[in-house]
Design an enzyme around this catalytic site. Structure first.
Site, short mmCIF file in Angstrom:
data_model
loop_
_atom_site.label_atom_id
_atom_site.label_comp_id
_atom_site.label_asym_id
_atom_site.label_seq_id
_atom_site.Cartn_x
_atom_site.Cartn_y
_atom_site.Cartn_z
N ASN A 1 0.83 -1.19 0.00
CA ASN A 1 0.00 0.00 0.00
C ASN A 1 0.87 1.25 0.00
O ASN A 1 2.10 1.17 -0.01
CB ASN A 1 -0.95 -0.03 1.20
N HIS B 1 22.79 1.53 12.20
CA HIS B 1 23.94 2.41 12.48
C HIS B 1 24.67 1.91 13.72
O HIS B 1 24.09 1.20 14.55
CB HIS B 1 23.46 3.84 12.69
N GLY C 1 -0.65 -1.59 8.70
CA GLY C 1 -0.17 -0.24 8.46
C GLY C 1 0.72 0.29 9.57
O GLY C 1 0.53 -0.02 10.75
N ALA D 1 -0.94 -3.59 13.12
CA ALA D 1 -0.65 -2.22 12.74
C ALA D 1 0.16 -1.52 13.83
O ALA D 1 -0.09 -1.70 15.02
CB ALA D 1 -1.95 -1.47 12.49
N LYS E 1 5.44 -8.76 19.91
CA LYS E 1 5.45 -10.06 20.60
C LYS E 1 4.30 -10.89 20.07
O LYS E 1 3.28 -10.35 19.62
CB LYS E 1 5.27 -9.86 22.11
N ARG F 1 -0.95 -14.59 19.84
CA ARG F 1 -1.56 -15.93 19.86
C ARG F 1 -1.35 -16.61 18.52
O ARG F 1 -1.00 -15.97 17.53
CB ARG F 1 -3.04 -15.87 20.19
#
Length: 167
Positions: free
Chosen positions: A57, A87, A114, A132, A152, A155
């Site tokens: 997108n 870096h 997103g 998102a 994390k 489920r």
């Protein structure tokens, strides 16, 4: 590659075959049915490998200083960032311009929501969903929903997650 990016981002969406030709010239490999919305940005392009049915997108940014491998049927929401460079942590080395780049692998059938960010050295397993706004700093296994900063596993994806969508 910057000239190809400029051309891509300024080519009308209705000129689908011309846009696809630009991406095929830019990327290291492109499978069937690739669609990337404008605007799109990358460092080099030739380090990006995408499988069949890839969709990105608007405002996708892939910093491909190292290889970025993306499987089949992968969907990227708006403003997704995939960043291979890192870096130096030491401020003196960072000021001197030291950096490295770590590859990223994204399996098949992955959906990245997103505003998610994927950092270098990460592998995301097939069939997983990244929520998102997540920041993926470590590997995510297959068949899970992961979210947060740092991301994390929330489920596993189960049979109960199947829905009937009518077209």
């Amino acid at each position: 590659s910057k000239d190809l990016l400029f051309k891509f981002n300024n080519t009308k969406p209705s000129l689908r075959s011309e846009r696809e030709k630009i991406i095929r010239n830019l990327f290291g490999y492109v499978g069937k049915n690739c669609w990337i919305e404008s605007s799109f940005n990358c460092d080099y392009g030739y380090n990006i490998y995408v499988g069949d049915n890839f969709y990105a997108n608007t405002n996708c940014c892939i910093l491909d200083c190292a290889k970025v491998s993306i499987g089949n049927n992968v969907l990227l929401g708006p403003n997704v960032g995939i960043f291979t460079p890192e870096h130096a942590f030491n401020s003196t080395e960072r000021a001197a311009g030291y950096e490295k780049a770590l590859p990223i692998e994204i399996g098949d059938n992955v959906w990245i929501g997103g505003n998610a960010t994927i950092l270098g050295g990460v592998k995301i397993g097939s069939n997983s969903i990244i929520g998102a706004g997540s920041v993926v700093t470590k590997d995510i296994p297959s068949d899970v929903i992961a979210a947060g900063n740092p991301a994390k596993v929330i489920r596993k994806i189960t049979e109960e997650d199947k829905m009937q969508y009518k077209q």
